[in-house]
Design a protein around this motif. Structure first.
Motif, PDB file in Angstrom:
ATOM      1  N   GLU A 140       0.847  -1.191   0.000  1.00 33.72           N
ATOM      2  CA  GLU A 140       0.000   0.000   0.000  1.00 33.72           C
ATOM      3  C   GLU A 140       0.883   1.242   0.000  1.00 33.72           C
ATOM      4  O   GLU A 140       1.963   1.239   0.584  1.00 33.72           O
ATOM      5  CB  GLU A 140      -0.859   0.025   1.283  1.00 33.72           C
ATOM      6  CG  GLU A 140      -1.973  -0.998   1.321  1.00 33.72           C
ATOM      7  CD  GLU A 140      -3.011  -0.761   0.236  1.00 33.72           C
ATOM      8  OE1 GLU A 140      -3.217   0.411  -0.163  1.00 33.72           O
ATOM      9  OE2 GLU A 140      -3.602  -1.756  -0.234  1.00 33.72           O
ATOM     10  N   TYR A 141       0.406   2.300  -0.633  1.00 34.86           N
ATOM     11  CA  TYR A 141       1.098   3.591  -0.503  1.00 34.86           C
ATOM     12  C   TYR A 141       0.022   4.670  -0.513  1.00 34.86           C
ATOM     13  O   TYR A 141      -0.457   5.081  -1.578  1.00 34.86           O
ATOM     14  CB  TYR A 141       2.100   3.793  -1.637  1.00 34.86           C
ATOM     15  CG  TYR A 141       2.919   5.051  -1.484  1.00 34.86           C
ATOM     16  CD1 TYR A 141       3.745   5.240  -0.374  1.00 34.86           C
ATOM     17  CD2 TYR A 141       2.861   6.062  -2.440  1.00 34.86           C
ATOM     18  CE1 TYR A 141       4.481   6.393  -0.224  1.00 34.86           C
ATOM     19  CE2 TYR A 141       3.607   7.217  -2.303  1.00 34.86           C
ATOM     20  CZ  TYR A 141       4.414   7.383  -1.192  1.00 34.86           C
ATOM     21  OH  TYR A 141       5.154   8.527  -1.039  1.00 34.86           O
ATOM     22  N   SER A 142      -0.360   5.102   0.690  1.00 37.87           N
ATOM     23  CA  SER A 142      -1.560   5.929   0.839  1.00 37.87           C
ATOM     24  C   SER A 142      -1.442   7.290   0.153  1.00 37.87           C
ATOM     25  O   SER A 142      -2.448   7.900  -0.194  1.00 37.87           O
ATOM     26  CB  SER A 142      -1.858   6.131   2.335  1.00 37.87           C
ATOM     27  OG  SER A 142      -0.780   6.849   2.924  1.00 37.87           O
ATOM     28  N   THR A 145      -3.412   8.123  -2.981  1.00 36.56           N
ATOM     29  CA  THR A 145      -4.872   8.319  -2.932  1.00 36.56           C
ATOM     30  C   THR A 145      -5.246   9.416  -1.943  1.00 36.56           C
ATOM     31  O   THR A 145      -6.423   9.606  -1.645  1.00 36.56           O
ATOM     32  CB  THR A 145      -5.573   7.005  -2.514  1.00 36.56           C
ATOM     33  OG1 THR A 145      -4.925   6.490  -1.340  1.00 36.56           O
ATOM     34  CG2 THR A 145      -5.478   5.963  -3.617  1.00 36.56           C
ATOM     35  N   ASP A 146      -4.253  10.125  -1.425  1.00 37.77           N
ATOM     36  CA  ASP A 146      -4.491  11.172  -0.433  1.00 37.77           C
ATOM     37  C   ASP A 146      -4.797  12.484  -1.159  1.00 37.77           C
ATOM     38  O   ASP A 146      -3.959  13.006  -1.890  1.00 37.77           O
ATOM     39  CB  ASP A 146      -3.224  11.297   0.429  1.00 37.77           C
ATOM     40  CG  ASP A 146      -3.431  12.204   1.613  1.00 37.77           C
ATOM     41  OD1 ASP A 146      -4.215  13.174   1.515  1.00 37.77           O
ATOM     42  OD2 ASP A 146      -2.807  11.928   2.654  1.00 37.77           O
TER      43      ASP A 146
END
Lengths: 354, 354, 354
Positions: A140-142, A145-146
């Motif tokens: 995941e690499y938030s 989508t931030d």
């Protein structure tokens, strides 16, 4: 029917010299379209493509008939068609059409890879067995989508092994020398910043704080700082990529080790994927949260990031060429190498774990 | 006198990996002039030249004195003079002058090859022994002296082994995919055409008929067809070259298997000569009998032929590069490979016959 | 602290294949400045630089930390600073600063070479041991300090072993063929000139006289000759360089073997330094004493010299490429090879003397 084709050469190197049973970054999503993309990853020539219905295909880049790269073919509604005699393969690697021939032999197939698109990245699974199923989801690499962040990225090819890129990213003390003309600023400040190195599982975290600093020009252009700032650099290494979070807040207003800190942020994603043991792909995105002229500032951030990575590429490729010229010759470790050396031990352990 | 020249490297590959005791096409006649032509054939560096009295010289491209390529020299009345210290060699390879020195040692000589000019082609003999005499005449090809035809040609260099060019020419089913943008037309028509494969001695003949077809644009431009046509493709493989005769007659007017059939003809001569085991020369002529605007149409035919061969070169070189990347990996045969596989068996037999 | 850096290749070739315990020409003085110069000599990558106080530095071109070429660094007041993490080395090879670290380990050092500037040349010592002290001074060459002469020079890189350059310079009989378009003139005159070959210690002297000749155009443009001239060519070979003195006096006015003869002089210095066993540097100066329009004539002499050396480079590189193609194949000696063969025996003896 055995092939009578004798024009053959000796066997190529295998994936087993790399850490396996993990996802690697194969490409930026934007690179994968209905025009096939040829890309060798972990010594394996892969063709990446996107079918009309949006499937991501990742196949061995070799037709099982006469070995033409499938990347010279054309994407069909249901798969990829070879550009020599028209054999058609679906995304699972099965040949589903041989023009002019009714029966399709069971051997008519090519290796298919598990490939998943997540935001701006295409991830690909390399198992210790050619046909092993993924045992986990891609990382995941938030940030991607931030909504607070804008980002963009690019793909660099390196004539150097992937671990030299790890070294470079885990040790930002080089900023003052390699990037003297761009983001470096005062070399001694970077060299003398307090450094904390922590490990957890297969990751390494290097943290540096530079309290009460003068903000660099890019920072003040992007963000309404009142004056002096407290700056941080956080580098987190994972076997497939690094996350580098740098930024600053107004001096004495926030705790630097609070992950919810405000201020100006630069958040880099750095996918480092071996092409071969001697060459690499560096697939990166850079995100930021500029408040002044966001679009314009973001463009400036991307340009400066690219310029900086160009400088790193020159150094790393020259370093590797020199290592080849000098052969087996010991390297002297200094204080800044702690994080990079831990990352090397993790990779070494993962490789021998197979 | 033994040489004191120690700067030497290990021995080069030999001709014995190729079919021998046969004539190969060395060059187009137009390439061979009083300006020496350097060309490696069957691993052997040869210099080709034409003396003032019209003799064709074909010598080892290395002066026996200090190893300069003789192709850097100048053609003299009676032979080829080295461009370093002026040694002069005749077409039999004997040194006939050493400037400043009266005595010419018997060792002062270079290998001479049998070379014969026949129409637009220069043929060269490669025997199983370096000094073996030709046991036959070079192949006949009547088209080059047939007044009904115009022809022209060119020489292509391939970064691929000669047998991949054989494969390509013996299987015209690739037309629909490789030449989609030029002469391909409808891929399925080519794939589904009935194919007959016959062998005789060291030759293979592949025949396809496409009765009641729509003539391609080039055909109608060149020839006054009434409407639909009966088309044929005849490919004859010989170890040194292929002859490909394609054409069409008005539908139902003639028997396609009559060698005296009329209509529009395209007759290709395809000399395929190994440069090394991994690279090749493709020396071709294309003949035709256009009735409408003969000269113009012929020029168009040559341009289209060259464009088509350019497409083949891209595919074949990519195929070979991919074979090298993937190493020893089986190839799957399909129906269209029958002719090509027979040719490979002939070459294999000829090589082991030595 | 042992390095954890595993990305290494096998060991490189060593200096032991060359004649050692002698000075070689490393560069022209004009090449060495405060901008580091990377130059591999005798298989060893060296960086040459000049500090602000005028010292000539010659160091191993590899930082002992992470192997970056030091030639990518910057010249500091007191030495050369690495362009990656800022380590600073003095001209003796000792690391005198590691940014951000107080203690400098004793292993923090690189190989330093003895380098001496003499007029337009930088000489470098290669001993049979890495740290052996020079046992003599660099060679003298009085022409560079002789007020009668003007001179200039250049550096050529050769894709050929150094001994092929020796061969070429020791045998000027090639002038008529290689330099037919420049200084060659009548080939037969050069081939038939009487040649004397003498040896003394590690040197070889080849002398040719061409009495009562027509002076070439450059000679008459540069010097007020009355008519016919007596010409000489003197070539002296030393293991590190050759000195070639050519010239002419008015016919029957002076003894050609008197070293104080007058007339028009061309005095070439030809430093021939191996880069590797297969490649070389050719570092030359050409001096002359034109009386008519000295500066202009000198420029013409340098241009013609460079043009001539360009022709030699084409021949020598083609010769070597051909030697590699043909592998171990004997070379036939002829009369003009006497001098060159003696030089080869000297080099052979020096190499085995180690």
């Amino acid at each position: 029917m055995a092939s009578s084709n004798d024009v053959m050469v000796t066997s190529a190197p295998t994936r087993s010299e790399f850490a396996l049973d993990m996802w690697y970054v194969a490409a930026l999503s934007a690179e994968v379209s209905d025009k096939p993309l040829a890309r060798t990853l972990l010594n394996e020539p892969v063709v990446l493509f996107r079918t009309q219905d949006g499937q991501i295909g990742a196949l061995e880049d070799r037709c099982c008939h006469r070995a033409l790269p499938l990347s010279l073919g054309t994407v069909d509604e249901s798969g990829l068609r070879c550009g020599y005699h028209g054999l058609l393969f679906n995304c699972a690697g099965a040949c589903i059409e041989i023009p002019g021939q009714e029966k399709i032999p069971s051997k008519a197939k090519v290796t298919a890879y598990h490939a998943i698109e997540k935001g701006p990245l295409i991830w690909i699974w390399f198992g210790s067995e050619l046909d092993s199923e993924p045992s986990c989801e891609p990382p995941e690499y938030s940030v991607h989508t931030d909504k607070r962040y804008l980002f963009d990225g690019d793909v660099y090819h390196y004539e150097a092994p992937y671990q030299l890129i790890h070294d470079n990213l885990l040790d930002l003390s080089h900023l003052g020398y390699v990037h003297a003309n761009t983001i470096g600023g005062n070399a001694k400040i970077h060299m003398n910043a307090e450094m904390k190195v922590e490990s957890e599982g297969d990751s390494v975290r290097v943290t540096r704080y530079m309290p009460n600093s003068t903000p660099p020009p890019t920072y003040t252009a992007a963000y309404p700082f009142a004056g002096q700032v407290d700056r941080w650099q956080e580098i987190v290494f994972y076997p497939s990529h690094l996350e580098i979070w740098t930024g600053a807040v107004d001096v004495n207003t926030e705790s630097l080790d609070d992950p919810n800190r405000g201020g100006f942020h630069l958040r880099g994603f750095h996918g480092v994927t071996p092409q071969t043991a001697e060459t690499s792909f560096y697939i990166w995105t850079q995100a930021s949260n500029p408040t002044n002229n966001p679009a314009e500032t973001m463009q400036l951030v991307i340009e400066q990031t690219a310029e900086t990575f160009d400088e790193d590429k020159v150094v790393i490729e020259a370093q590797y060429a020199n290592m080849q010229r000098f052969g087996q010759k010991a390297m002297l470790d200094i204080h800044v190498d702690v994080g990079a050396n831990r990352a090397r031990r993790i990779i070494k352990r993962l490789i021998s774990a197979k």
